[in-house]
Design an enzyme around this catalytic site. Sequence first.
Site, PDB file in Angstrom:
ATOM      1  N   ASN A   1       0.885  -1.173   0.000  1.00  0.00           N
ATOM      2  CA  ASN A   1       0.000   0.000   0.000  1.00  0.00           C
ATOM      3  C   ASN A   1       0.921   1.220   0.000  1.00  0.00           C
ATOM      4  O   ASN A   1       1.549   1.528   1.010  1.00  0.00           O
ATOM      5  CB  ASN A   1      -0.853  -0.033   1.258  1.00  0.00           C
TER       6      ASN A   1
ATOM      7  N   CYS B   1      -6.613   5.618   7.449  1.00  0.00           N
ATOM      8  CA  CYS B   1      -5.929   4.628   6.617  1.00  0.00           C
ATOM      9  C   CYS B   1      -4.929   3.930   7.513  1.00  0.00           C
ATOM     10  O   CYS B   1      -3.991   4.560   7.999  1.00  0.00           O
ATOM     11  CB  CYS B   1      -5.234   5.305   5.437  1.00  0.00           C
ATOM     12  N   GLY B   2      -5.121   2.645   7.754  1.00  0.00           N
ATOM     13  CA  GLY B   2      -4.265   1.925   8.684  1.00  0.00           C
ATOM     14  C   GLY B   2      -2.819   1.860   8.224  1.00  0.00           C
ATOM     15  O   GLY B   2      -1.885   2.156   8.981  1.00  0.00           O
TER      16      GLY B   2
ATOM     17  N   GLU C   1     -10.856  -0.108  -2.963  1.00  0.00           N
ATOM     18  CA  GLU C   1     -10.900   1.075  -2.105  1.00  0.00           C
ATOM     19  C   GLU C   1     -11.633   2.244  -2.751  1.00  0.00           C
ATOM     20  O   GLU C   1     -11.336   2.612  -3.892  1.00  0.00           O
ATOM     21  CB  GLU C   1      -9.483   1.513  -1.743  1.00  0.00           C
TER      22      GLU C   1
ATOM     23  N   CYS D   1      -4.738  -3.073   2.331  1.00  0.00           N
ATOM     24  CA  CYS D   1      -5.616  -2.078   2.945  1.00  0.00           C
ATOM     25  C   CYS D   1      -5.703  -2.411   4.424  1.00  0.00           C
ATOM     26  O   CYS D   1      -6.253  -3.454   4.799  1.00  0.00           O
ATOM     27  CB  CYS D   1      -6.999  -2.099   2.297  1.00  0.00           C
TER      28      CYS D   1
END
Length: 301
Positions: free
Chosen positions: A18, A88-89, A228, A238
């Site tokens: 990511n 957003c992790g 997403e 994600c």
Amino acid sequence: MSVFHHQIPIEKYHGTGNDFIVVDATESVPDRPAFATTHCDRETGVSHEDSHRTGADGVLFLSLEARYSPPRVVMTLVQPDGSIAAMCGNGARVAAAWAAERTGATALMIDTPAGTRRATIDGDDVTIEMGVPAFAPRAVPLSRNTELIEEAVEGLSVTAVNTGVPHAVALVDDVDTVDLDAVAPAVRYADVFPEGANVTLGSQVDPAADGSDRDADATPRLRQRTYERGVEGETRSCGTGAVAVAAVAKRLGHLDGHDAVTVAPPGGDLRITVPDGGSATLAGPAEREFEDELETVVRST
């Protein structure tokens, strides 16, 4: 009106694939949505010899406030479509890694539109608190007054949960058998999700079936794929989606109590906990790829 083009320093990071352009928020970027749309484009966006991918999943504008203990980072994620994501992790883990390089801190606080999250650093591994997953209709949000648990939405059986952003989670036999690009857009824009939803698939992995030698007491393992919102496509990882998969698996009785779970999106393994009544956690690597300069536009009258 005068138009000036100037270069600003950036860094590129990724968390299990990511990937994000990181900009120090002290840099002047008057039109952040245009900057993100331009440089995140997967065909024409940022590229570098030290990265195998063109473009990015978003731009992280980060403001470091090192005077606090632990240091704080104000994080704003602008997505490729120009919208701002509340949470957003993997982005928060990248923000923590970026700040740790500047401060040497092993604990940081990340301020996001979804709330403040504590992060801890152990080498390249970053753990971030993700808050308590919410199934309540107002929290997701839903356009109705009852929870959405394993119901058909545009042909996909989903459970709705907010893990910082809304997710429609479908637990399936095998995530690879679903044409995510074909089924996700209708769910993402379904009327039941007034603010839209990310569409996430999860499937349980049988240790005996996947050829591993893990014993029966090994950490449960789930596979994940996420389409997403804001990216408007599938991402290699994600973080909020990984937590959503684990939270839904627990809600539906597939995981017990405080069990940790490994969630495997295409970009690599993430470690998730979803304790009863407590904050979920997301852990995994966050890595710096390169630094460069990118153009931004300033207009003056």
